[in-house]
Design a protein around this motif. Sequence first.
Motif, mmCIF file in Angstrom:
data_model
loop_
_atom_site.group_PDB
_atom_site.id
_atom_site.type_symbol
_atom_site.label_atom_id
_atom_site.label_comp_id
_atom_site.label_asym_id
_atom_site.label_seq_id
_atom_site.Cartn_x
_atom_site.Cartn_y
_atom_site.Cartn_z
ATOM 1 N N PHE A 6 0.822 -1.210 0.000
ATOM 2 C CA PHE A 6 0.000 0.000 0.000
ATOM 3 C C PHE A 6 0.849 1.249 0.000
ATOM 4 C CE2 PHE A 6 -2.585 -3.306 1.969
ATOM 5 C CZ PHE A 6 -3.765 -3.179 1.254
ATOM 6 N N LEU A 7 0.245 2.302 -0.533
ATOM 7 C CA LEU A 7 0.793 3.645 -0.434
ATOM 8 C C LEU A 7 -0.263 4.476 0.280
ATOM 9 C CD1 LEU A 7 1.913 4.458 -4.079
ATOM 10 C CD2 LEU A 7 3.398 4.592 -2.082
ATOM 11 N N VAL A 8 0.158 5.425 1.082
ATOM 12 C CA VAL A 8 -0.804 6.351 1.677
ATOM 13 C C VAL A 8 -0.499 7.743 1.133
ATOM 14 C CG1 VAL A 8 -1.830 7.260 3.772
ATOM 15 C CG2 VAL A 8 -0.809 4.987 3.789
ATOM 16 N N GLY A 43 -4.617 19.637 -4.621
ATOM 17 C CA GLY A 43 -3.439 19.513 -5.467
ATOM 18 C C GLY A 43 -2.167 19.294 -4.668
ATOM 19 N N ASP A 44 -2.294 19.368 -3.358
ATOM 20 C CA ASP A 44 -1.138 19.154 -2.502
ATOM 21 C C ASP A 44 -1.119 17.691 -2.107
ATOM 22 O OD1 ASP A 44 0.837 19.249 -0.519
ATOM 23 O OD2 ASP A 44 -0.605 19.869 1.012
ATOM 24 N N VAL A 45 -0.433 16.871 -2.904
ATOM 25 C CA VAL A 45 -0.438 15.435 -2.658
ATOM 26 C C VAL A 45 0.730 15.075 -1.755
ATOM 27 C CG1 VAL A 45 -0.345 13.165 -3.721
ATOM 28 C CG2 VAL A 45 -1.478 15.041 -4.903
ATOM 29 N N ARG A 46 0.415 14.636 -0.556
ATOM 30 C CA ARG A 46 1.469 14.250 0.384
ATOM 31 C C ARG A 46 1.517 12.738 0.473
ATOM 32 N NH1 ARG A 46 -0.265 15.841 5.579
ATOM 33 N NH2 ARG A 46 -2.318 15.773 4.646
ATOM 34 N N LEU A 47 2.719 12.203 0.478
ATOM 35 C CA LEU A 47 2.892 10.763 0.596
ATOM 36 C C LEU A 47 3.228 10.450 2.044
ATOM 37 C CD1 LEU A 47 2.633 8.651 -1.552
ATOM 38 C CD2 LEU A 47 5.091 8.762 -1.904
ATOM 39 N N LEU A 48 2.329 9.722 2.716
ATOM 40 C CA LEU A 48 2.528 9.463 4.141
ATOM 41 C C LEU A 48 3.193 8.126 4.393
ATOM 42 C CD1 LEU A 48 -1.012 10.669 5.280
ATOM 43 C CD2 LEU A 48 1.073 12.019 5.107
ATOM 44 N N TYR A 49 2.968 7.177 3.503
ATOM 45 C CA TYR A 49 3.644 5.888 3.638
ATOM 46 C C TYR A 49 4.116 5.444 2.279
ATOM 47 C CZ TYR A 49 4.408 0.875 3.850
ATOM 48 O OH TYR A 49 4.954 -0.367 3.715
ATOM 49 N N ASP A 50 5.357 5.075 2.207
ATOM 50 C CA ASP A 50 6.004 4.671 0.979
ATOM 51 C C ASP A 50 6.359 3.197 1.161
ATOM 52 O OD1 ASP A 50 7.035 5.191 -1.448
ATOM 53 O OD2 ASP A 50 8.807 6.243 -0.753
ATOM 54 N N PRO A 51 5.990 2.318 0.228
ATOM 55 C CA PRO A 51 6.253 0.892 0.481
ATOM 56 C C PRO A 51 7.742 0.592 0.596
ATOM 57 C CG PRO A 51 5.573 1.243 -1.784
ATOM 58 C CD PRO A 51 5.379 2.552 -1.070
ATOM 59 N N ALA A 52 8.047 -0.205 1.605
ATOM 60 C CA ALA A 52 9.426 -0.605 1.823
ATOM 61 C C ALA A 52 9.848 -1.637 0.767
ATOM 62 C CB ALA A 52 9.567 -1.206 3.217
ATOM 63 N N THR A 53 8.842 -2.272 0.196
ATOM 64 C CA THR A 53 9.051 -3.305 -0.816
ATOM 65 C C THR A 53 9.885 -2.787 -1.976
ATOM 66 O OG1 THR A 53 6.703 -3.641 -0.385
ATOM 67 C CG2 THR A 53 7.715 -5.096 -2.001
ATOM 68 N N GLN A 54 10.733 -3.640 -2.496
ATOM 69 C CA GLN A 54 11.513 -3.274 -3.674
ATOM 70 C C GLN A 54 10.620 -3.271 -4.912
ATOM 71 O OE1 GLN A 54 15.179 -5.473 -4.226
ATOM 72 N NE2 GLN A 54 15.078 -5.052 -6.424
#
Length: 178
Positions: free
Chosen positions: A68-70, A82-93
Motif C-alpha cells: 500500500f501507499l498512503v 493539489g497538494d499530494v502528500r505521501l505518508l507511507y512509501d512501500p518498503a518493498t523493492q
Amino acid sequence: MLPTTEMLKLARVVFDEHTIRRRVQELGQEITAAYPSGDLLVLGLLKGSFIFLSDLVRRIDRPLQVDFLVAASYGSGTVSSGDVRLLYDPATQLEGRHILLVEDIVDTGKTINRLVELLRKRRPESLEICALLHKHVAPRLALEPRFVGFDAPPAFLVGYGLDHAENFRHLPHIASLT
Ligand code: IMP
Ligand code: MG
C-alpha cells in the motif's frame, strides 16, 4: 454543512452493489490476461482503494503480492487541493517488478501524476494504473489508466471506499452526494 445523516438522505445510488461486483470480476479477468508472466505487485493507494483492492485481488488468478501507499490530497473538502502528500512509501523493492497501482478515482489527475513520477524513479519492470472510477476531467495524465472500472459522472461520489470528510467509506454501493 449538513450533518452526515442528513447528507446520506440526499445521496443517489450511481453504481449498485451488483453492478460493481460484476465489473470488478471483469477487471480481474482483464488483469489476469494482461500479465502472463513476471512478478506482479498490486499497490493500493490508501485509503480510498481499500475495499476495491480487496475485492479485485480475489478476482486475479495469478501469483501476486500486495502493498500500500498512503497519499493525502483532499482534506475535508470536495475540491482537490493539489497538494499530494505521501505518508507511507512501500518498503518493498519495486525494481524489476510489474507494478499495478490501484486508485479509487481519477479526478484532476494530480495524485496520479505525482505518484507516477515517484514510482518510475524506482525502475519497475512496468507500471500500470487500475482505477475504479475515472472522471475524465484531468487536463494531463502522466499515465492513462490501463484498467478502468467505470466512467464517473461529474459529481462528488462516496461509498465502496470513497469518502467525504472520512464518512461513507463503508457503503456497499457508490452514491452521489450532489
Ligand atoms: P485527483 O488527484 O484530483 O485525481 O484526486 C484523486 C483523489 O481525490 C482520489 O484518490 C480520491 O481520494 C479523491 N477524490 C476525487 N474525486 C472524488 C470523489 O468524487 N469522491 C471522493 N473522493 C474523490
Ligand atoms: Mg479521499
